[in-house]
Design an enzyme around this catalytic site. Structure first.
Site, PDB file in Angstrom:
ATOM      1  N   GLY A  28     -36.435  -9.350 -22.470  1.00 42.42           N
ATOM      2  CA  GLY A  28     -35.158  -8.802 -22.049  1.00 42.42           C
ATOM      3  C   GLY A  28     -34.039  -9.751 -22.436  1.00 42.42           C
ATOM      4  N   TYR A  29     -32.834  -9.232 -22.423  1.00 43.69           N
ATOM      5  CA  TYR A  29     -31.663 -10.008 -22.847  1.00 43.69           C
ATOM      6  C   TYR A  29     -30.734 -10.243 -21.668  1.00 43.69           C
ATOM      7  CZ  TYR A  29     -33.364  -9.505 -27.505  1.00 43.69           C
ATOM      8  OH  TYR A  29     -34.160  -9.592 -28.614  1.00 43.69           O
ATOM      9  N   LEU A  30     -30.327 -11.497 -21.507  1.00 44.73           N
ATOM     10  CA  LEU A  30     -29.398 -11.857 -20.442  1.00 44.73           C
ATOM     11  C   LEU A  30     -27.966 -11.654 -20.893  1.00 44.73           C
ATOM     12  CD1 LEU A  30     -31.128 -15.085 -19.098  1.00 44.73           C
ATOM     13  CD2 LEU A  30     -31.360 -12.733 -18.289  1.00 44.73           C
ATOM     14  N   LEU A  82     -30.548  -7.168 -19.157  1.00 45.35           N
ATOM     15  CA  LEU A  82     -29.753  -5.971 -19.397  1.00 45.35           C
ATOM     16  C   LEU A  82     -30.654  -4.739 -19.350  1.00 45.35           C
ATOM     17  CD1 LEU A  82     -27.491  -7.533 -22.137  1.00 45.35           C
ATOM     18  CD2 LEU A  82     -26.831  -6.905 -19.813  1.00 45.35           C
ATOM     19  N   ASN A 144     -33.802  -6.262 -31.794  1.00 48.72           N
ATOM     20  CA  ASN A 144     -34.304  -6.063 -30.438  1.00 48.72           C
ATOM     21  C   ASN A 144     -33.166  -6.093 -29.426  1.00 48.72           C
ATOM     22  OD1 ASN A 144     -37.432  -6.018 -30.350  1.00 48.72           O
ATOM     23  ND2 ASN A 144     -36.945  -7.611 -31.836  1.00 48.72           N
TER      24      ASN A 144
END
Length: 156
Positions: A28-30, A82, A144
């Site tokens: 996942g992306y912060l 996110l 991604n």
């Protein structure tokens, strides 16, 4: 700390028989600021935090820094990610002088299959396997970080 890679769509599942190994990945992306992304990745019993910079004009080169972190910390940080967490199985496929990393996406992006090959220089020649299709290097919709912000209906 520069990542140099090319990305391609995959046209068949023939790579599976050629794979040396595979691993299940959740990431996942912060943040996905246009100038940088911060990613949390968990594979097996390991967790990593990665910071990536903006790609050059060719889409092949960008800054990348990665560090292993405590697994429990990685899981906690993943909870802050996110909207869309990426789920995929990555296959490691040797071919000629390179190892191709083939990502078979699951969850919201099921059906998407992309491969990457890391290079030592941006002008390095690559012998492509028969199952490699259209090059998508530099096309943001195949990053991604982009996929983490769209639903499966909006996938490329």
């Amino acid at each position: 700390m520069t990542e140099i890679e090319r990305k391609f769509l995959v046209t068949s599942d023939a790579f599976i028989a050629q794979a040396e190994s595979s691993s299940y990945i959740v990431q996942g992306y912060l943040t996905k600021d246009p100038e940088r992304t911060v990613r949390i990745r968990i594979k097996a019993n390991q967790s990593y935090i990665t910071v990536k910079g903006i790609s050059d004009e060719s889409g092949k080169e960008r800054f990348e820094w990665e560090k292993e972190i405590d697994l429990d910390e990685g899981k906690q940080l993943l909870n802050l990610a996110l909207p869309t967490v990426i789920e995929k199985t990555r296959y490691f496929v040797p071919h000629a002088k390179h190892t191709f990393e083939v990502d078979v996406f699951e969850g919201k992006h099921k059906g998407l299959v992309i491969c990457e090959v890391e290079l030592n220089s941006s002008d390095e020649k690559v012998d492509l396997p028969a199952w490699v299709g259209q090059e998508v290097t530099g096309q943001k919709e195949y990053y991604n970080s982009y996929l983490s912000s769209v639903s499966g209906d909006e996938s490329p």
